[in-house]
Design an enzyme around this catalytic site. Structure first.
Site, short mmCIF file in Angstrom:
data_model
loop_
_atom_site.label_atom_id
_atom_site.label_comp_id
_atom_site.label_asym_id
_atom_site.label_seq_id
_atom_site.Cartn_x
_atom_site.Cartn_y
_atom_site.Cartn_z
N ASN A 61 42.05 33.74 45.94
CA ASN A 61 41.43 33.79 44.60
C ASN A 61 40.11 33.03 44.59
O ASN A 61 39.97 31.97 45.21
CB ASN A 61 42.40 33.29 43.51
CG ASN A 61 42.96 31.91 43.74
OD1 ASN A 61 43.08 31.47 44.87
ND2 ASN A 61 43.29 31.23 42.67
N GLU A 63 37.44 31.64 41.92
CA GLU A 63 37.21 31.37 40.49
C GLU A 63 35.72 31.15 40.21
O GLU A 63 34.90 31.06 41.12
CB GLU A 63 38.06 30.17 40.06
CG GLU A 63 39.55 30.49 40.22
CD GLU A 63 40.46 29.38 39.73
OE1 GLU A 63 40.00 28.26 39.42
OE2 GLU A 63 41.69 29.65 39.65
N CYS A 72 41.30 37.67 41.58
CA CYS A 72 42.59 37.32 42.19
C CYS A 72 42.56 37.59 43.70
O CYS A 72 41.84 38.47 44.19
CB CYS A 72 43.70 38.19 41.60
SG CYS A 72 44.10 37.84 39.90
N GLU A 74 44.79 39.05 45.56
CA GLU A 74 45.23 40.40 45.96
C GLU A 74 44.09 41.39 45.91
O GLU A 74 43.92 42.24 46.79
CB GLU A 74 46.35 40.89 45.03
CG GLU A 74 47.61 40.06 45.05
CD GLU A 74 47.59 38.93 44.02
OE1 GLU A 74 46.52 38.31 43.81
OE2 GLU A 74 48.65 38.66 43.43
N CYS A 111 49.51 39.84 39.20
CA CYS A 111 49.22 40.08 37.78
C CYS A 111 49.08 41.58 37.51
O CYS A 111 49.02 42.39 38.44
CB CYS A 111 47.94 39.34 37.38
SG CYS A 111 46.43 40.18 37.89
N CYS A 114 46.14 43.42 39.20
CA CYS A 114 46.33 43.62 40.64
C CYS A 114 47.34 44.74 40.89
O CYS A 114 47.20 45.52 41.83
CB CYS A 114 46.78 42.32 41.31
SG CYS A 114 45.45 41.10 41.39
N1 THU Z 1 45.81 34.62 40.55
C1 THU Z 1 45.77 35.38 41.68
O1 THU Z 1 44.95 35.16 42.57
N2 THU Z 1 46.68 36.39 41.78
C2 THU Z 1 47.60 36.70 40.84
O2 THU Z 1 48.28 37.71 40.95
C3 THU Z 1 47.80 35.82 39.70
C4 THU Z 1 46.72 34.83 39.45
C5 THU Z 1 44.83 33.55 40.42
C6 THU Z 1 43.77 33.80 39.38
C7 THU Z 1 43.33 32.39 39.06
O3 THU Z 1 42.34 32.01 39.99
C8 THU Z 1 44.57 31.55 39.28
O4 THU Z 1 45.47 32.36 40.05
C9 THU Z 1 45.26 31.12 38.01
O5 THU Z 1 45.50 32.19 37.18
#
Ligand code: THU
Length: 164
Positions: A61, A63, A72, A74, A111, A114
């Site tokens: 991930n 940010e 994300c 994935e 999520c 994804c």
């Molecule tokens: N996140 C992911 O990378 N994958 C997911 O399926 C769920 C959430 C990340 C996004 C964000 O950077 C952090 O987790 C908190 O939501």
């Protein structure tokens, strides 16, 4: 009027029970957490996918101070596969997540966005399902049959066809 039910199923196992292939991908997802840029959530997610030629691609991930600009793990991995190896099918995808306490005991499920991208990846590769391995230190979940169990009532290309 009739009721329609959707069914989901997954296998639950310990890390030690993972097959050698699944374990290798789960390990790669754990390693991928090292590439996470997550100063806002403190939640590092790693994803690793196995292509049809057995090559492994990783994502994590990423940010951003403008929160919705983040991405994300994935989707970083899946878009990388789409960009670099569009002819190769994605056979499986492993996900792991780490906080300052270490890897999460329970798996981090993907999520909704994804899941949507996984679904389109399956469509692009002719319906070959993506095997999902969700890693947790206390339990791992395996979803064998792809997104149909993760995302019922799917919005897809067909949905936009105009019907008379
Ligand atoms: N996140 C992911 O990378 N994958 C997911 O399926 C769920 C959430 C990340 C996004 C964000 O950077 C952090 O987790 C908190 O939501």
């Amino acid at each position: 009027m009739k009721e329609v039910c959707f069914e989901s199923k997954m296998q639950v196992c310990s890390e030690a029970e993972l097959s050698a292939e699944d374990k290798q991908l789960a390990d790669a997802a754990r390693e991928a957490c090292d590439g996470s840029y997550s100063p806002y959530s403190g939640f590092a997610v790693g994803a690793a996918l196995r292509l049809s030629d057995n090559n492994i691609l990783k994502g994590s991930n990423q940010e951003n101070a403008a929160y919705p600009s983040g991405m994300c793990a994935e989707r970083v991995a899946l878009y990388q596969a789409g960009a670099l190896s569009p002819q190769k099918a994605v056979k499986s995808l492993a996900i792991a997540a780490r906080t300052k306490e270490g890897f999460t005991p329970h798996p981090c499920p993907p999520c909704g966005a994804c899941r949507q991208v996984m679904m389109e990846t399956e469509t692009r590769q002719g319906g070959i399902p993506i095997r999902l391995i969700l890693y947790g230190t206390q339990a791992c979940y395996i979803i064998e049959d792809g997104t149909k169990f993760l995302l019922p009532l799917q919005f897809e290309k067909e949905t936009m066809k105009i019907h008379p």
